[in-house]
Each structure stands twice: as C-alpha cells, then as structure tokens.
Design an enzyme around this catalytic site. Structure first.
Site, mmCIF file in Angstrom:
data_model
loop_
_atom_site.group_PDB
_atom_site.id
_atom_site.type_symbol
_atom_site.label_atom_id
_atom_site.label_comp_id
_atom_site.label_asym_id
_atom_site.label_seq_id
_atom_site.Cartn_x
_atom_site.Cartn_y
_atom_site.Cartn_z
ATOM 1 N N ASP A 192 1.006 -10.715 27.558
ATOM 2 C CA ASP A 192 0.825 -11.971 26.811
ATOM 3 C C ASP A 192 -0.553 -12.600 27.014
ATOM 4 O OD1 ASP A 192 1.412 -12.769 29.431
ATOM 5 O OD2 ASP A 192 2.868 -14.303 28.854
ATOM 6 N N HIS A 193 -1.092 -12.490 28.248
ATOM 7 C CA HIS A 193 -2.393 -13.107 28.557
ATOM 8 C C HIS A 193 -2.793 -12.641 29.942
ATOM 9 C CE1 HIS A 193 0.015 -15.742 31.071
ATOM 10 N NE2 HIS A 193 0.779 -15.977 30.004
ATOM 11 N N GLU A 235 4.919 -10.554 30.821
ATOM 12 C CA GLU A 235 4.261 -11.704 31.424
ATOM 13 C C GLU A 235 3.047 -11.274 32.267
ATOM 14 O OE1 GLU A 235 4.595 -15.049 31.117
ATOM 15 O OE2 GLU A 235 2.905 -15.148 32.495
ATOM 16 N N THR A 281 1.666 -18.264 27.259
ATOM 17 C CA THR A 281 2.663 -17.434 26.582
ATOM 18 C C THR A 281 2.929 -17.939 25.169
ATOM 19 O OG1 THR A 281 3.769 -17.179 28.709
ATOM 20 C CG2 THR A 281 4.942 -16.382 26.793
ATOM 21 N N HIS A 317 4.867 -13.677 36.983
ATOM 22 C CA HIS A 317 4.170 -14.925 36.665
ATOM 23 C C HIS A 317 3.526 -15.448 37.946
ATOM 24 C CE1 HIS A 317 3.414 -19.031 35.381
ATOM 25 N NE2 HIS A 317 3.719 -18.689 34.150
#
Ligand code: GP9
Ligand code: MN
Length: 647
Positions: free
Chosen positions: A468-469, A252, A294, A409
């Site tokens: 993921d990003h 994450e 995600t 996150h």
C-alpha cells in the site's frame, strides 16, 4: 449555609462536575480503546480542558448573566454528549455534520430512537441539576465580579490547558489534526467538543470549494485526459479474465526491496518470491500515497485519481460523487466487498465505501478478535484470512473483494511464536523488526492461497497483491543504507517508494514487467482485464498492459519518474543509473534543454498540470456535473442545473 462553603466560583465547580462526568462517559460508556497510559492520561485531561475553556468564559459576563451562561452551557454541553451517545449506541461512531444532515444515517436513527434511550441516562444530567440549583439558590455567594486581572487569568489558564492537551495529543499522534485518521482518535485526544469544532471547520472548507464549482472546468480536464492519458487502442490482454472474480490483497507497508532479498542469510518473502513465476510482477511499480496512507492507496487504485497533498481525501471528500471501480463492477454484475479487521470508521471508510459503491464492508465486528489472536493494530493476518474464508465463500460470484492486511504495520510488533526469521541488527529498531513481520504477512498470504485453492475459488479468480505504501520512512535512512549496502540519496529514496504489484491470472503464465507503473494505473488495468469498456471514464492512469502508455508516474508531492528520469527535490537524475544530471557550464551557447533542469522540466510541467486537474475534480466534486454514460461528451446539462439548485 455559611458563606465560606461556597466561596469557590461556580465556573470552577462546573468544570469539575462536568469534566468528571465527561470523563466517565468517555471512559466507561463510549468504547474508546486505550493502548497505553499516555492515552489514559490524555483522555483524563481533555474533558477538564474543554470544560474549563467554556465555563471560564463566564467571567466576562455580568454577575447575573454568569449564572445563566453556566446553566445553559452545562445543559447544551450535556445534550451534545447525549446526542452523540445515542448516535454511538446505534452506529459505534461519533456524529459528523454531513452524517447528521445528509444520507440515511439520521433517518435510520429516527426509527430506533426510543430503544436507544435508557432510564439511567438521566444520571448524565445530574451535574446540570446541581449547577442549576446552586446558581438559582446561591447566586450571590458563588457569582463574583472579576477584575481585569482575574478575567485575563481565567482566559490564559484555559488556553494553556488547551495547549497542554494539544501538545500531549500531538506527541501521542503526530499530525493528528492534519491527517484526521479516525473520529475515535480525535475524540480520545482532543475531546468531543473540540472534535465538533474541528469537524465544522473541515466541513465549511470543503463546502465552500464545492459551492463555487459549476462544472465549467470539465471540458478542459476531459480534453487533457483524452489527449494525454487514454490509450488509443485496447491492450492484447483486454478481456482475458472476463467474468472472473477479483481478489485484491493490500499488503500493509510492504515495499519491494524485501522481494527476492535476504536478511541474516534468510529469504524474507519466500512465498511472494515464488509467486513471481506464476504472475505478472511489476518491478518498477510506485506507491503514490501521502498523508492518508492506506486510504490514499485505496483511493488511487479504485478511482485512478490522485489523493490530496494534505489530509486524507477519504475524510475530507468522503461524500463526493465518484465513479470508482466497485461502482462500475457493480453495474457489470459483480458483488463488491472489503475485508479489513479494523473499526469501520477508521479513515472514514464506512462513509467512503458507500461513495465508492461497495456492497459490503466486513469490518472488525465480523471477526472474532481476542487477546491471543491480535497484536499491535489488531487481529493478526493469519486469523484474519482464516476467518474471512467463510464470508468469501458465501458471496455471490463474480465478486470483487479487497483484503487489507494489518500485522506489518509500524511499529512492527510481533510475538516470538509468530516470528520465523530473526530481526535485523542496526540502530533502527523499526527496520530491525520490519523483516520478521513482513515474513509473517508472507506466510499469511501463503496460507490464504492454500485456502483459496481448497475452496475452489482460486481457479476462478484474478488475484492482485499490492504494497500500500512505504513502511520504513526516511528517518531510518542510515539503517536502510546499512542494510542495502549503499547510501540513501534522494534518488534512492524515490526508488524505495516502489512497492510490489502482482497480478495472478488463471491460465496466464505471467512474467516480470520492468516498465514504470503506479497505483494510479490499477483501476484501468483491472477493468481492462475483465473486459469492461472504460473509454468514457476519467482516469489519470492507464492500462499497464497497453503499449502506448503515459510517459510518467507522478508522486503526490510533484516528484516524478519517467522512462529516462527521476525528478526529486528539484533535481534531475538518470532513472537507470541514478546519476545526477548536472548542468555543465559549457559556455554561453548552451541551450536550455541541455541543462539538467531543462531535461526534467517538460514532464514536470505536465505532472503539475495533471495533479492540479485531479485536485480540481475532488475539491469541486466535479463528477456530479458529468454523466459517465453519455457517449457524446459526458457533460450533462440537466444534472448541472439541478445540482445548482440543490446548493
Ligand atoms: C488501518 C490500516 C492501517 O485501518 O489501514 O492504516 P495506515 O496507518 O497504514 O494508513
Ligand atoms: Mn497502510
């Protein structure tokens, strides 16, 4: 009964009764999670806002009709709540139109219907009964003729009420309606009724585009893929991991600027840094996600198609026909599963995972989540991996299992006891907190590797780790610039979209790979390592180990990275030096190709074309017209016709 007592219009009484009832259902019967007082407040406001919106419409009717309208509005509203409640008791989810009319959900519900109906549910109809009695017994007292002013006032108040509700929701969850997120979020923020309207709009938009597609577009797209994407020959790595398990770990919000980097003199990711020596590590690997975050990254890595520029494709096209890696692996004898300790409906995963061909989703209900072992978004990464082991070990092999971490996150909250390194010190609390949570995830992965070794799975599994990003948005550029010691130009911003990709293959030494790469390439790469033929597949990515690869990595907004250039915000930069390639006014004889625009333009055209092909496939649900097993050309006439009839 004195006239005075009922001098309140029935639509107001109905709003109060029905609003209160709805609130009680939201708050105490549906298990809607509320994290702060703002969410509590919104949940309280929206039942009344929605109820008023509907009941206040009664002022436009003649007096006798007002009563009828109110009675039926209350009854239908209650039935909608009640059907959702029954559905919720079975699926812990809210009804969506596709789920209601297609698939097995409705059928499942049919068989257990009676066990989901409880006697006390009758109380839900209490307000309807009261409204019914009042409207029948005292119509002359509580109905009224309204003048134009009264009518306009009622309408204005209801619109204001709605706007107020929407504004609160937008503050609490920016871009709620564009991004969708989760049905629970929608219901929590705009209420069940507005949620159904929203769902209906989404559904009809999607349907319309699908209905007008007929598969005619397929030959052009396959030709493009054959010519510009597919590799001529297989890479040397084809089949090196044949028959091995695949453990995919989605990290994450981990960006690659933390790899081999320090904060306050401390390594941020000691475990991942060491892992580079035992893996293939792609240092110029870009995430290509948009609003679906995600879920977009999951979409990219399993389909090798682009997500959408707006909204989350997991939501908008969750029931399309796909040809995703879990499905392909399933056909090749693999058991496929996802491990993620969040609601199964978040990002519509429960629906989408079916479409992608997953066998099993270990969602939050598979885990023991307590106040102690959770923070922020839920279960902490360490207990998440720990508790996953028993499921992982009991799976049939070979398997393909995807783990999605959660602790790192936004807003990167972490308890003191879990922080091994100090926060950074800048004007951005977000960036400051980011480092200790990244370290926490690094430690969680380290512990997972230990467990995998102990269980014996390690030796027999390819382990892929991927960010993921981005975690730190442009909004924090100043602090980021301070940390990196350089100004965040548009070029640097693109470079910050790099996320780590590790591929650990048992028996392979690995190495650092500097060629440009992106999430779109993950599917063909994994399938090639496992020795699975993909010649007939339609992908926009290529095997990362192949020699002859596509020349660009397209970002979803149309920016791109090529070997030589980075194109962003309409400008062309030298990829290696970051130099802005400005067009020098050297006189009239200068050719177009020599200008900066000219340099980046040829690839830019290809990028736009490719993105539009990917969009066409998704909007038209074009894979339903394509037979992936047909060696000849894939176009399946019969399939084509039967689907037309189905429309
Ligand atoms: C939620 C998790 C995080 O289940 O995947 O979602 P994000 O906000 O990063 O898309
Ligand atoms: Mn994420």
């Amino acid at each position: 009964m004195s006239k005075k007592l009922f001098n309140i219009p029935l639509y107001i009484i109905a709003t109060v009764l029905f609003g209160l009832k709805t609130y009680i259902v939201y708050r105490f019967i549906f298990e809607i999670s509320l994290d702060n007082w703002m969410q509590e407040f919104i949940l309280f406001v929206n039942p009344f806002a929605s109820a008023f919106l509907v009941f206040a419409l009664s002022v436009w009717f003649k007096e006798r009709r007002q009563m009828k309208f109110l009675r039926y509005a209350a009854l239908i509203g209650t039935l909608i709540i009640y059907f959702n409640l029954i559905f919720y008791r079975n699926f812990t989810d809210f009804i969506t139109i596709p789920v209601l009319f297609q698939g097995s959900n409705a059928a499942d519900l049919g068989s257990s219907f009676m066990s989901l109906v409880h006697i006390p549910d009758l109380l839900l109809f209490l307000d309807v009964a009261i409204i019914w009695v009042l409207s029948r017994k005292y119509p002359s007292v509580i109905s009224a003729g309204y003048h134009k002013r009264g009518k306009t006032l009622a309408l204005s108040v209801s619109l204001l009420f709605l706007l107020f509700n929407y504004t609160l929701a937008e503050i609490e969850r920016p871009q709620l309606l564009q991004r969708t997120f989760d049905r629970e979020y929608l219901v929590k923020n705009i209420g069940l009724f507005n949620y159904h309207i929203y769902d209906a709009v989404l559904q009809s938009k999607t349907k319309a585009q699908r209905v007008f597609a007929d598969g005619n577009e397929m030959p052009e797209i396959t030709e493009y893929v054959d010519e510009h994407v597919q590799n001529e020959e297989k890479s040397d790595m084809f089949g090196v991991a044949k028959g091995k398990n695949v453990i995919f770990i989605s990290l994450e919000s981990v960006q690659n600027f933390v790899i081999n980097n320090k904060v306050n003199g401390e390594e941020i990711t000691p475990f991942l840094n060491d892992l580079i020596d035992e893996s293939y590590y792609f240092e110029n690997f870009y995430h290509q996600t948009e609003q679906g975050k995600t879920s977009d990254s999951e979409f990219l890595i399993e389909n090798s198609l682009y997500p959408l520029s707006r909204g989350a494709v997991f939501f908008t096209h969750g029931q399309n026909e796909y040809h995703a890696s879990p499905e392909i692996l399933g056909e090749n004898g693999y058991f496929t599963s996802v491990f993620h300790a969040n609601n199964k409906s978040f990002w519509n995963r429960d629906v989408m995972y079916d479409s992608l061909g997953y066998d099993k989703f270990f969602d939050v209900d598979s885990y023991e989540v307590t106040e102690d072992n959770s923070i922020g978004w839920g279960l902490k990464d360490k207990p998440f991996f720990e508790q996953s082991m028993k499921y992982l070990q009991s799976q049939q092999q070979p398997f393909y299992s995807k783990f999605i971490t959660l602790t790192n996150h936004y807003p990167f909250d972490l308890e003191e006891e879990d922080a091994s390194i100090d926060k950074y010190d800048s004007n951005s609390k977000t960036l400051n907190q980011y480092f200790p949570t990244v370290r926490y995830t690094d430690e969680a992965v380290e512990q997972f590797f230990k467990d995998l070794k102990e269980s014996g799975l390690y030796e027999n599994s390819v382990i892929v780790l991927m960010g993921d990003h981005y975690g730190i948005s442009e909004f924090h550029n100043k602090a980021m610039g301070q940390y990196l010691g350089k100004e965040i130009t548009p070029y640097e911003h693109i470079q910050l979209q790099r996320v780590p990709l590790f591929i650990h293959i048992p028996g392979e030494e690995g190495g650092v790979i500097s060629e440009i790469a992106g999430q779109i390439d993950v599917k063909p790469t994994i399938l090639s390592l496992l020795g699975i033929e993909t010649d007939d597949d339609i992908t926009f990515g290529t095997d990362l180990f192949a020699k002859d690869r596509k020349e660009f990595i397209a970002l979803r907004n149309g920016d791109y990275i090529s070997d030589d250039y980075i194109y962003t915000k309409g400008q062309c930069y030298d990829r290696k030096t970051g130099e802005l390639l400005e067009s020098e006014p050297t006189g009239l004889e200068q050719k177009q190709e020599d200008t900066a625009e000219g340099l980046c333009e040829p690839i830019k055209e290809k990028v736009d074309k490719e993105l539009s092909y990917s969009d066409k496939l998704i909007y038209g649900d074009l894979f339903r017209f394509y037979d992936f097993n047909d060696e000849e050309d894939g176009q399946d006439e019969q399939n084509d016709q039967s689907d037309q009839v189905e429309q």
